[in-house]
Design a protein around this motif. Structure first.
Motif, short mmCIF file in Angstrom:
data_model
loop_
_atom_site.label_atom_id
_atom_site.label_comp_id
_atom_site.label_asym_id
_atom_site.label_seq_id
_atom_site.Cartn_x
_atom_site.Cartn_y
_atom_site.Cartn_z
N PRO A 93 -18.52 -33.39 -36.67
CA PRO A 93 -19.91 -33.10 -37.06
C PRO A 93 -20.09 -33.02 -38.58
O PRO A 93 -21.12 -33.46 -39.11
CB PRO A 93 -20.19 -31.74 -36.40
CG PRO A 93 -19.22 -31.66 -35.27
CD PRO A 93 -18.00 -32.35 -35.76
N GLU A 94 -19.09 -32.45 -39.29
CA GLU A 94 -19.20 -32.39 -40.74
C GLU A 94 -19.21 -33.79 -41.35
O GLU A 94 -19.96 -34.06 -42.29
CB GLU A 94 -18.03 -31.58 -41.31
CG GLU A 94 -18.02 -30.12 -40.89
CD GLU A 94 -16.88 -29.36 -41.53
OE1 GLU A 94 -16.27 -29.90 -42.47
OE2 GLU A 94 -16.60 -28.23 -41.10
N LEU A 95 -18.36 -34.69 -40.80
CA LEU A 95 -18.34 -36.07 -41.30
C LEU A 95 -19.69 -36.75 -41.05
O LEU A 95 -20.20 -37.45 -41.94
CB LEU A 95 -17.21 -36.84 -40.62
CG LEU A 95 -17.09 -38.32 -40.99
CD1 LEU A 95 -16.82 -38.48 -42.48
CD2 LEU A 95 -16.00 -38.99 -40.17
N ASP A 96 -20.24 -36.56 -39.87
CA ASP A 96 -21.54 -37.16 -39.57
C ASP A 96 -22.62 -36.64 -40.52
O ASP A 96 -23.48 -37.40 -40.98
CB ASP A 96 -21.93 -36.86 -38.12
CG ASP A 96 -21.00 -37.54 -37.12
OD1 ASP A 96 -20.33 -38.51 -37.51
OD2 ASP A 96 -20.93 -37.08 -35.96
N GLU A 97 -22.55 -35.34 -40.82
CA GLU A 97 -23.53 -34.75 -41.73
C GLU A 97 -23.38 -35.31 -43.14
O GLU A 97 -24.36 -35.62 -43.82
CB GLU A 97 -23.37 -33.23 -41.74
CG GLU A 97 -24.34 -32.50 -42.65
CD GLU A 97 -25.78 -32.60 -42.20
OE1 GLU A 97 -26.69 -32.30 -43.00
OE2 GLU A 97 -26.01 -33.00 -41.02
N LEU A 98 -22.11 -35.46 -43.58
CA LEU A 98 -21.87 -36.03 -44.91
C LEU A 98 -22.34 -37.48 -44.99
O LEU A 98 -22.90 -37.91 -46.01
CB LEU A 98 -20.38 -35.93 -45.25
CG LEU A 98 -19.84 -34.52 -45.54
CD1 LEU A 98 -18.33 -34.57 -45.72
CD2 LEU A 98 -20.51 -33.94 -46.77
N GLU A 99 -22.10 -38.26 -43.94
CA GLU A 99 -22.56 -39.64 -43.93
C GLU A 99 -24.09 -39.71 -43.97
O GLU A 99 -24.66 -40.57 -44.64
CB GLU A 99 -22.03 -40.35 -42.68
CG GLU A 99 -20.53 -40.61 -42.72
CD GLU A 99 -20.04 -41.31 -41.47
OE1 GLU A 99 -20.82 -41.36 -40.48
OE2 GLU A 99 -18.89 -41.80 -41.46
N ARG A 100 -24.74 -38.79 -43.26
CA ARG A 100 -26.20 -38.77 -43.28
C ARG A 100 -26.71 -38.44 -44.69
O ARG A 100 -27.63 -39.10 -45.20
CB ARG A 100 -26.72 -37.74 -42.27
CG ARG A 100 -28.23 -37.71 -42.13
CD ARG A 100 -28.67 -36.58 -41.23
NE ARG A 100 -28.33 -35.29 -41.80
CZ ARG A 100 -29.04 -34.68 -42.74
NH1 ARG A 100 -30.12 -35.26 -43.23
NH2 ARG A 100 -28.67 -33.50 -43.20
N LYS A 101 -26.09 -37.45 -45.33
CA LYS A 101 -26.51 -37.09 -46.69
C LYS A 101 -26.21 -38.22 -47.67
O LYS A 101 -26.98 -38.44 -48.61
CB LYS A 101 -25.79 -35.82 -47.12
CG LYS A 101 -26.25 -34.57 -46.38
CD LYS A 101 -25.53 -33.34 -46.91
CE LYS A 101 -26.02 -32.08 -46.20
NZ LYS A 101 -25.34 -30.85 -46.69
N ASN A 102 -25.09 -38.91 -47.44
CA ASN A 102 -24.75 -40.03 -48.31
C ASN A 102 -25.80 -41.14 -48.21
O ASN A 102 -26.18 -41.73 -49.23
CB ASN A 102 -23.37 -40.57 -47.93
CG ASN A 102 -22.86 -41.59 -48.93
OD1 ASN A 102 -23.04 -41.44 -50.12
ND2 ASN A 102 -22.22 -42.63 -48.43
N MET A 103 -26.24 -41.43 -47.01
CA MET A 103 -27.29 -42.43 -46.83
C MET A 103 -28.58 -42.00 -47.51
O MET A 103 -29.27 -42.82 -48.13
CB MET A 103 -27.53 -42.68 -45.34
CG MET A 103 -26.37 -43.35 -44.62
SD MET A 103 -26.67 -43.60 -42.86
CE MET A 103 -28.09 -44.68 -42.90
N GLU A 104 -28.90 -40.72 -47.41
CA GLU A 104 -30.11 -40.23 -48.08
C GLU A 104 -29.99 -40.37 -49.60
O GLU A 104 -30.95 -40.76 -50.27
CB GLU A 104 -30.35 -38.77 -47.71
CG GLU A 104 -30.74 -38.56 -46.25
CD GLU A 104 -30.94 -37.09 -45.92
OE1 GLU A 104 -30.67 -36.25 -46.82
OE2 GLU A 104 -31.34 -36.78 -44.78
#
Length: 438
Positions: A179-190
């Motif tokens: 979940p932390e990786l998914d959250e970081l990827e989402r923030k990276n895309m933003e």
């Protein structure tokens, strides 16, 4: 005599049976009924071949002292005998493989030599393994060997259990970190989207809705100088590939200029394009009517194609026909198709023309804002031979401050501008010529 008869009657099938029986005893450790002779039918029924029992798990058992004595008296002797027979067979096979290798040499056949060599190496490796096996036979006859083997098996089983526990622990950590990786990827895309929007805003930050300013003009000047420099470098690359002579009269620079390095001639090319793009503009080409629209596009060519006949579009056509002479275009492309297409009112979608449009957009924007400032921006050049003055000039390339005083201007690379009391220094190439007052 009886023992001699048994050896003479020994058959390969019997030998293989004994090897299989020995392997089974060695794999399990020792069986409680090792003294009993099992009938052949039982051996077959219980999977006598090693392949049939390959999938079965081995469970070490406690070995009694009587059984260990049996192993040392019977199994060790039988194992040693089988290994010796197998070793002799392997040596015979090694001889045959060597003969085949020699035959492959006469006549010389690379493929056959490779096959024979691989076969010889395989048999040789098998012989070496049998030799090591025979050396270790004495170790197997030790009554304490089964205990040693059981302890080693137990150690490896414990290690396997530890590794399995470690794997489960890592899997659990992966589950928590996913979940932390998914959250970081989402923030990276933003963040990437925000960066793209920011870059787009910077490209379109030159708007005149709220009026023009000296700060906007100075920013456009720097971008124009950089784009002119990049296009000059691009043209020099094409000239080297095509063999076009950069020393032609296309770049009219004073012949008295002494270049410090041969590579410094690139500044003459840059000066030529700066002069063509910023001088002699018709007033109807320089207008702020479509300025916001042209500067809002991230890609200059897309801005041009949004309205090919706009002020900017006509500026590009007029400047291209002057900046790129026929001799240059013919040398670069082997034809004059670009010129013909531009003269007919079009804009060719080629790499060369797109590079030119990128330079032209900032040059056009610089001239448009210069004409709209109040007070109006005044452009100035410095003639060749004028004494260098750092108040109005900067050296291209940069030199030490003490050295600049010893040189005079060879030619102007990028013109300067004066807006009221603000002076944007022109960029000059310094040369050792007789100095004159500015």
């Amino acid at each position: 005599m009886e023992a001699t008869t048994r050896k003479a009657s020994r058959t390969p099938s019997g030998l293989l049976f004994r090897i299989s029986d020995i392997c089974k005893v060695h794999s399990v450790g020792v069986a409680p009924t090792v003294r009993e002779k099992k009938p052949k039918a039982d051996s077959t029924a219980t999977g006598g071949s090693s392949e049939d029992g390959a999938h079965l798990k081995v469970h070490p058992r406690q070995v009694s002292s009587d059984s260990s004595e049996c192993l040392s008296e019977t199994s060790s002797a039988r194992c040693e005998e089988a290994v010796v027979d197998k070793l002799l067979e392997s040596i015979s096979g090694l001889k045959v493989a060597y003969v085949n290798l020699q035959q492959a040499l006469m006549p010389y056949d690379p493929e056959e030599i490779m096959i024979a060599d691989e076969r010889f190496a395989s048999v040789l490796e098998e012989t070496a393994e049998l030799k090591d096996l025979y050396v270790n036979v004495k170790e197997w006859s030790n009554p304490r060997y089964p205990y040693h083997l059981n302890s080693r098996i137990q150690e490896h089983q414990n290690l396997v259990m530890e590794l399995q526990a470690d794997i489960c622990k890592k899997d659990s950590q992966i589950g928590w970190l996913r979940p932390e990786l998914d959250e970081l990827e989402r923030k990276n895309m933003e963040l990437e989207e925000k960066i793209d929007r920011s870059a787009l805003c910077r490209e379109g930050s030159f708007t005149v809705r709220r009026g023009v300013s000296t700060e906007m003009f100075m920013d456009l000047y720097e971008r124009s100088a950089n784009c002119i420099h990049d296009f000059a470098k691009f043209v020099i690359g094409w000239a080297k590939v095509s063999g076009w002579n950069l020393g032609q009269s296309t770049f009219p620079i004073d012949s008295h200029v002494v270049y410090e390095r041969k590579a410094d001639k690139k500044y003459a090319v840059e000066a030529y394009f700066a002069c063509v793009m910023l001088m002699g503009d018709r007033e109807d080409y320089i207008s702020l009517d479509s300025f916001d629209c042209i500067m809002s596009f991230r890609d200059p060519f897309d801005a041009l194609m949004s309205d090919p006949d706009s002020n900017f579009g006509r500026y590009c056509r007029a400047k291209y026909l002057v900046a790129v002479p026929q001799s240059m275009e013919d040398s670069f492309f082997g034809n004059l198709d670009h010129r013909a297409f531009v003269e007919s009112g079009g804009h060719p979608r080629t790499q060369f023309y797109q590079k030119f449009v990128k330079m032209a957009r900032y040059a056009w924007a610089l001239r448009a804002v210069a004409c709209s400032l109040n007070p109006r921006a005044e452009m100035f050049y410095v003639n060749s031979g004028v004494q260098f003055r750092k108040e109005h000039m900067e050296s291209a390339p940069a030199k030490m401050t003490t050295e600049e005083e010893k040189f005079s201007v060879g030619f102007t690379v990028m013109p300067g501008f004066k807006v009221g009391c603000t002076v944007i220094r022109c960029r000059v190439y310094l040369s050792k010529v007789n100095a004159m007052d500015f």
